[in-house]
Design a protein around this motif. Sequence first.
Motif, mmCIF file in Angstrom:
data_model
loop_
_atom_site.group_PDB
_atom_site.id
_atom_site.type_symbol
_atom_site.label_atom_id
_atom_site.label_comp_id
_atom_site.label_asym_id
_atom_site.label_seq_id
_atom_site.Cartn_x
_atom_site.Cartn_y
_atom_site.Cartn_z
ATOM 1 N N GLU A 88 45.575 53.802 87.258
ATOM 2 C CA GLU A 88 46.317 54.838 86.549
ATOM 3 C C GLU A 88 46.051 56.238 87.099
ATOM 4 O O GLU A 88 46.799 57.173 86.815
ATOM 5 C CB GLU A 88 45.956 54.804 85.057
ATOM 6 N N HIS A 115 48.277 59.402 91.888
ATOM 7 C CA HIS A 115 49.443 60.266 91.718
ATOM 8 C C HIS A 115 50.024 60.592 93.095
ATOM 9 O O HIS A 115 49.311 60.559 94.104
ATOM 10 C CB HIS A 115 49.064 61.555 90.976
ATOM 11 N N SER A 129 53.736 59.539 90.757
ATOM 12 C CA SER A 129 54.171 58.276 90.145
ATOM 13 C C SER A 129 54.710 57.293 91.178
ATOM 14 O O SER A 129 54.548 56.075 91.032
ATOM 15 C CB SER A 129 55.241 58.546 89.079
ATOM 16 N N GLN A 130 55.372 57.805 92.246
ATOM 17 C CA GLN A 130 55.900 56.912 93.284
ATOM 18 C C GLN A 130 54.767 56.160 93.980
ATOM 19 O O GLN A 130 54.876 54.966 94.271
ATOM 20 C CB GLN A 130 56.716 57.695 94.325
ATOM 21 N N LYS A 158 51.711 55.597 92.662
ATOM 22 C CA LYS A 158 51.107 54.685 91.686
ATOM 23 C C LYS A 158 51.934 53.410 91.551
ATOM 24 O O LYS A 158 51.374 52.305 91.458
ATOM 25 C CB LYS A 158 50.969 55.393 90.336
#
Length: 358
Positions: A228, A231, A233-234, A236
């Motif tokens: 989590e 970073h 989001s792409q 992750k």
Amino acid sequence: MHIIFEGVLPRHIKALVRYCISQKRFFTLQQLNTQISIFKYGYSEKMNKPRPIDRDHLTAEDKKIVQSASQMWLLGRLLPLMVGEFVPNDDPHWICYLGLLSVMVLCTAFEFTSDSIETLQLSIEDYLLRYNQLYPNSIAPKFHYLLHLPTQARLFGPLRHQWCMRFEAKNSQLKQFVGKNFKNLPKTIAERHQNYMCMHLLPSPGVERTNFLYSGDEIHKVDEYPLESFHPSQLKAIIMTTFPNKLFLPVSSCVKCLGQEFRPSGVICLKKPEDTDYPIFGEIRHVVVVRDSIYVAAQLYTTLGFNYHYYSYEVCLDNTYSVVLVSQLALYQVLHKYTINLQTLIVVRSCDHIEFFV
């Protein structure tokens, strides 16, 4: 190695620099040496940083530019980035030098095809014709030896597998074993080299050695990161897809594997250049170690084109990411990015494909 890095390349650079400084005054020797000193080399290139060029070595006919083979190779491929902005695009001397860089890229490739050998032969012939027209009094025997390299590649395979670079490195190591004892020199070198090999091949107590000549991958500091925490989001999302059953990932600050050093800011090639398409590059963000496998998470570049004047690919960062095993890289070499006049450039040092001047 001896033909190009210690023969053709230093002779051509000397002739080109004399032309640019004395005849055309594109730049001065002080400007060139300043560029050599302050240029932002990649982390894997700093150990081979070229020396400043001595004026006496440049002007004297019986002297050559003093650099090691590795330094000369680095200087040769980065010279367009150092002084290319001072030289006109259509200068025939500059175009001739870029032709030599094409020959260098092909000669140092790890693999060959019949097409790439044919391209090498044509590139060498074109380069020698241009060089002979521009510098008719500067031809040496090693220029002729270039003509035999395509035949040698057809008979014995990639030329870099036949060069003397590793033998010269071993010879340099053996010289360090001598010290001040010149009595029965072969015995001294043999004994000290055997002690050296025993020390490096001796496993830790209770550990059985699984390899002989290769000491294994060097994995530096490793920290566990929760999935989590990656970073943006792409990145992750692609990491969670690649490692679906992991809650934490071991991330290393640096991994040395088969002579290549993978660390953040390094550049990798995920797709080789082809006749109809440009290569795909990525900048390393994380190096992930899972069991015995090494992965790199990279932010991809969009390749805008090939800048022949700087002999490099012009790229820009994209918002896409990829995770790939280092063993599956299209070109197994760590590259670096350079910023010249607000352009981000990547130089490929060896490949079985070259871009042609248009």
